[in-house]
Each structure stands twice: as structure tokens, then as C-alpha cells.
Design an enzyme around this catalytic site. Structure first.
Site, PDB file in Angstrom:
ATOM      1  N   GLY A 216       0.815  -1.203   0.000  1.00 27.35           N
ATOM      2  CA  GLY A 216       0.000   0.000   0.000  1.00 27.35           C
ATOM      3  C   GLY A 216       0.850   1.256   0.000  1.00 27.35           C
ATOM      4  O   GLY A 216       1.936   1.318  -0.598  1.00 27.35           O
ATOM      5  N   SER A 217       0.388   2.255   0.727  1.00 26.19           N
ATOM      6  CA  SER A 217       1.029   3.567   0.657  1.00 26.19           C
ATOM      7  C   SER A 217       2.394   3.635   1.317  1.00 26.19           C
ATOM      8  O   SER A 217       3.105   4.636   1.127  1.00 26.19           O
ATOM      9  CB  SER A 217       0.115   4.625   1.272  1.00 26.19           C
ATOM     10  OG  SER A 217      -1.034   4.814   0.459  1.00 26.19           O
ATOM     11  N   THR A 218       2.788   2.621   2.087  1.00 25.02           N
ATOM     12  CA  THR A 218       4.172   2.637   2.585  1.00 25.02           C
ATOM     13  C   THR A 218       5.156   2.569   1.424  1.00 25.02           C
ATOM     14  O   THR A 218       6.286   3.052   1.541  1.00 25.02           O
ATOM     15  CB  THR A 218       4.440   1.477   3.563  1.00 25.02           C
ATOM     16  OG1 THR A 218       4.194   0.219   2.899  1.00 25.02           O
ATOM     17  CG2 THR A 218       3.577   1.580   4.805  1.00 25.02           C
ATOM     18  N   PHE A 219       4.721   2.024   0.291  1.00 23.16           N
ATOM     19  CA  PHE A 219       5.597   1.938  -0.877  1.00 23.16           C
ATOM     20  C   PHE A 219       5.842   3.314  -1.497  1.00 23.16           C
ATOM     21  O   PHE A 219       6.778   3.486  -2.291  1.00 23.16           O
ATOM     22  CB  PHE A 219       5.020   0.983  -1.925  1.00 23.16           C
ATOM     23  CG  PHE A 219       5.973   0.690  -3.050  1.00 23.16           C
ATOM     24  CD1 PHE A 219       6.965  -0.264  -2.904  1.00 23.16           C
ATOM     25  CD2 PHE A 219       5.897   1.387  -4.246  1.00 23.16           C
ATOM     26  CE1 PHE A 219       7.877  -0.518  -3.926  1.00 23.16           C
ATOM     27  CE2 PHE A 219       6.790   1.136  -5.283  1.00 23.16           C
ATOM     28  CZ  PHE A 219       7.789   0.174  -5.114  1.00 23.16           C
ATOM     29  N   LYS A 220       5.029   4.295  -1.143  1.00 19.45           N
ATOM     30  CA  LYS A 220       5.241   5.645  -1.678  1.00 19.45           C
ATOM     31  C   LYS A 220       6.613   6.194  -1.285  1.00 19.45           C
ATOM     32  O   LYS A 220       7.129   7.101  -1.950  1.00 19.45           O
ATOM     33  CB  LYS A 220       4.134   6.577  -1.210  1.00 19.45           C
ATOM     34  CG  LYS A 220       2.788   6.267  -1.848  1.00 19.45           C
ATOM     35  CD  LYS A 220       1.661   7.087  -1.244  1.00 19.45           C
ATOM     36  CE  LYS A 220       0.308   6.691  -1.854  1.00 19.45           C
ATOM     37  NZ  LYS A 220      -0.825   7.337  -1.168  1.00 19.45           N
TER      38      LYS A 220
END
Length: 483
Positions: A216-220
Site C-alpha cells: 500500500g502507501s508505505t511503498f510511496k
């Protein structure tokens, strides 16, 4: 007369050569396979008949062997078994070994190459062979905080010391009690294993190192790193931030959490990360390109099938050869991107350490039975994930996430915390995974942590990474800083 004798001699010679070849094949070529065959009862009795070395946390044995009066000789037992089950695994007469009991088996049995001189000493002195002690890097306070934080929810926590790679916490829930598998009652051990093998949440498999999830957004963080490393973007660069972003070549769209906007359009890269704007980062991923994202992900450790701690860590995956729509979805940690909690802890650890990613490790020291140190793990550089400048920019952006963005639940009074939330969509009809990864203190990092609570835990569909996972990370950080 000579002819029959010659023939007989030839037959005897052939038989003798065949016998020698057969014996050589069994005793040399097949030796390792036969010795390691779980059906080899002699190997089993030999291994259990010697004192297996302890597994140690902060000077206390959490797995040890004691002398017993049965045909095996020694009984393995575990202290706080469920707390450390993702670390120790189990050692069983009938079910074999797992986790550190398996990965460090050569040291624990005393058969490892590093213990050669200890074996020679035992042979000369006539001493009973004993295994070596394996001292781990685990911080018991952080380990307990992680288990308490998960509080019966299914998930995992990994904490790493950024400057060295030392693993400070490694927790997977549900855990299990290894003592039930270590019993010498074969019937009971088999029943315990079968029950765990079919139990909800697969307790025998470590969610921290063996399971992969959409990050999810941790990959941002990875996407932002690729953008900054390209030289074409800075934290102040502006990005489009529509309520919905139509993906090129398709009729599909990407929206933001809750279906709303991101407060401004356009928005700065720093603010897009702070509030976790999906549409901005999907566009950023397309602008940066799939090749740059792949390169950056691999610098952080993705697509590495050989990472060991010493247990083998499942390969985190960032796809190759993506088209533009898939690139957009991958840039926000969805589609086919998969990561272990260990991997996401490594991402934060690299940023915390100025872009230098250290190889994570769980075993600090191996000591022979007489407490002589035979091996000490030295910190080792895994990769240069980013430049120092990029790491500093990411650190400041992550501090913004915790100070005034989606991760305020991780705030610690007097301690600057750098973090990133993630709420990862899973299968239709299932609640999202709640993620949080962070490091602290932001200006002098001592710990990097990643937390996942599967399917939102107790919060279910109402879960977000900031609400559910961030408080757990906060508790682990506080435990490390207070120990």
C-alpha cells in the site's frame, strides 16, 4: 584349469570393485543426505543424545536443552515460547525444526565448521560433545511491546537498528508454544503440529519474514525516493492531485482514500506524502517510469531471493516490464507489488541511515560450551539505496507525516518520529491491511520499525495504517528508546 581360475578371479575382482564402489557411494556421496534424512533414527538419537546449545536473548536462554531419563537423552524447552516463536521456531523429535532452530542447527548441535576446534578438544579430553550458544540481537522490551501491541490481531512487527542491521524485534501473530512440539511424546507432538498446521492464521509460518503483502502507501517512500534520485523532483515540486485519476489506455481510475481530494491541486511532493495522496503518487510513478521504480525498489532489497537473517526471507516483489497503467497502480503499492514486513523495515532503516542499507541479522554471537566466542556478526552494507541528500529529504517528509499528516498517532513527546502510513487494499469483500513504517529519533535514529495488521485487525473496514498500526510502532520505538 588356468582358464576357469582366471574367470573366477575376474568375477571376484568385479564383485570386490562393485562392493567398494557401493560402500563409497553410500558412505561418501550419499552421506549428507542419509544423515539429514528425518527417517534416520541413528542420526535422531545422536543429535538428541548431545546437549543442544541454547538460544539466548539479552543474556537469558529462551530455548535450552536439559538432561532427561529417556531414550533421547535431552529435552528441548522454551521460555516465553509464544513471545519468541517467530525467532526460535521449534525443535521436535517428530516434526523437525523451523526458524532459528533450523537455520542455526549446525551451531546449536556443535557440528558447524566454526566449531571444529571445539570438537577436537572434546575428542582429546573425552568430554561430552555440546552445542554452541546462539546469542540473538533481540531487544526483549521491544519484542514484548510488539506482541502486546498486536494484542491477538493477526500481523507482524519487525524492528531494526539502522546503523548496523541488528534485528531488535521479530514478532508474528498468531504465534505458538514450541513446547507442545518439543515433547518426546510422539503422539502428542504430532497432534500439536497437525492442530497448528490447520489453525487460523497459520501460526507455524512467520508473517514477519515468510509472508508477503501489498505494501500500500508505505511503498510511496520508494516512489518518492525514485523521483528525488532522478534529479527532476524536489520535496517542493508540485504534482497534480485530482479527486480521481484516469489511467492511460484504460477506462479505469485511481481515487484517494475516502473518495475525496487531497486538499490542494496541484500539491507539493512533501504534502502528497504527508497526507498520502494516491492520485499524485500514481501520476508521479508514471512520470518517473517503471524502470526507475524497479531500480529503486531493488536498491531497497526487492526482488532478492537470497536474503537470509540467517532464516531465508521471502522475496519481496516489484514487477518488471509494466505498462503505464500498471506502473501507476504499482507506484502506490498495489497491483502485483508484494513486500514482507522485513522488507518495509529495511526501507525505513535505509532512509534513517543516510541511504545506506545495512544487511539485517538476527544472530549476534556464537559461543562454544566453554563460553569462548567463536563467531561475531559484523555489520555489513547491503546496498546504497539512496544518496544522503535524498535520504535527508525523505526523512524530513516522513517527519511531516507524523507531525501533521496521516501518522499523528505515532507522535512521541520530545522525540521526532519519521513515519509513513499504509492502508493496502486486498481481495474484494475483505478489509484492508493496516501498515505503518517509521524510525526514531528522526535526527539520530536508533530504531526503524514496520508493522502490519492484517485486514485491519479489530477495526476491520474502518482500519487505517495511522489508526491501527502506528500506535503499535510507537510502543516499539518507546521500548527501544527506554531500554
Amino acid at each position: 584349469m588356468n582358464t576357469p581360475l582366471r574367470r573366477l578371479a575376474t568375477v571376484v575382482l568385479v564383485m570386490f570393485v562393485g562392493l567398494m564402489a557401493s560402500a563409497t557411494w553410500v558412505q561418501y556421496v550419499q552421506a549428507d543426505r542419509l544423515n539429514n534424512d528425518s527417517r534416520n533414527v541413528r542420526t535422531l538419537y545422536r543429535e538428541f543424545g548431545n546437549a543442544r546449545g541454547p538460544i539466548v536473548v539479552a543474556g537469558e536462554a529462551i530455548a535450552l536443552s536439559t538432561k532427561v531419563e529417556d531414550s533421547y537423552g535431552y529435552q528441548r524447552s522454551y521460555t516465553n515460547g509464544e513471545l519468541y516463536s517467530a525467532v526460535t521456531g521449534f525443535y521436535s523429535v517428530v516434526n523437525g525444526r523451523s526458524q532459528l532452530e533450523r537455520a542455526a542447527n549446525e551451531e546449536l548441535t556443535g557440528r558447524g565448521d566454526r566449531l571444529f576446534f571445539s570438537r577436537i578438544r572434546d575428542l582429546i579430553t573425552g568430554s561430552q560433545p555440546e552445542g554452541a550458544a546462539v546469542e540473538t540481537t533481540i531487544n526483549p522490551a521491544a519484542q514484548q511491546a510488539a506482541l502486546d501491541g498486536l494484542a491477538g490481531q493477526q500481523g507482524a512487527v519487525v524492528a531494526i537498528e539502522p546503523s548496523t542491521g541488528r534485528i531488535l524485534a521479530l514478532v508474528s501473530t498468531p504465534g505458538f508454544d514450541p513446547n507442545a512440539l518439543a515433547t518426546h511424546d510422539i503422539t502428542a507432538a504430532s497432534a500439536a503440529y497437525q492442530a497448528l498446521d490447520v489453525a487460523d492464521g497459520n501460526p507455524l509460518r512467520s508473517n514477519a519474514t515468510q509472508e508477503r503483502y501489498p505494501p500500500g502507501s508505505t511503498f510511496k517512500l520508494v516512489t518518492a525516493a525514485a523521483a528525488l534520485e532522478s534529479g527532476q523532483f524536489t520535496p517542493a515540486s508540485t504534482l497534480p492531485a485530482p479527486v480521481r485519476l484516469t489511467l492511460p489506455q484504460t477506462s479505469s481510475t485511481i481515487g484517494n482514500f475516502g473518495g475525496g481530494g487531497c486538499g490542494a491541486d496541484p500539491i507539493s511532493l512533501a504534502d502528497a506524502l504527508r497526507i498520502s495522496c494516491n492520485t499524485s503518487f500514481a501520476q508521479l510513478g508514471m512520470d518517473v517510469g517503471s524502470d526507475a521504480l524497479l531500480t529503486q525498489a531493488e536498491r531497497f532489497g526487492f526482488n532478492d531471493p537470497d536474503l537470509t537473517i540467517p532464516m531465508l526471507v521471502a522475496e519481496s516483489v516489484f514487477p518488471e516490464d509494466m505498462d503505464v497503467p500498471v506502473t501507476a497502480q504499482s507506484a502506490i503499492g498495489q497491483r502485483d507489488v508484494q513486500a514482507t514486513p522485513m522488507q518495509m523495515a529495511m526501507v525505513s532503516a535505509a532512509i534513517a541511515n543516510g541511504g545506506q542499507l545495512m544487511t539485517p541479522y538476527l544472530v549476534q554471537t556464537v559461543r562454544s560450551a566453554d563460553l569462548h566466542r567463536v563467531y561475531e556478526t559484523e555489520p555489513e552494507l547491503y546496498s546504497t539505496a539512496t544518496s544522503p541528500g535524498t535520504a535527508a529529504s525523505l526523512r524530513d517528509m516522513m517527519v511531516g507525516v507524523v507531525e501533521s499528516g496521516s501518522g499523528t498517532s505515532a507522535q512521541i513527546p520530545g522525540v521526532p518520529v519519521a513515519g509513513k502510513t499504509g492502508t493496502a487494499q486486498t481481495a474484494d469483500g475483505q478489509a484492508p491491511h493496516a501498515w505503518f513504517t517509521a524510525f526514531a529519533p528522526a535526527d539520530a535514529p536508533r530504531v526503524a520499525v514496520a508493522v502490519i495488521v492484517e485486514h485491519g485487525g479489530n477495526a476491520g473496514n474502518e482500519a487505517t495504517g495511522g489508526r491501527v498500526a502506528a500506535p503499535i510502532a510507537k510502543a516499539v520505538i518507546e521500548a527501544v528508546l527506554g531500554s
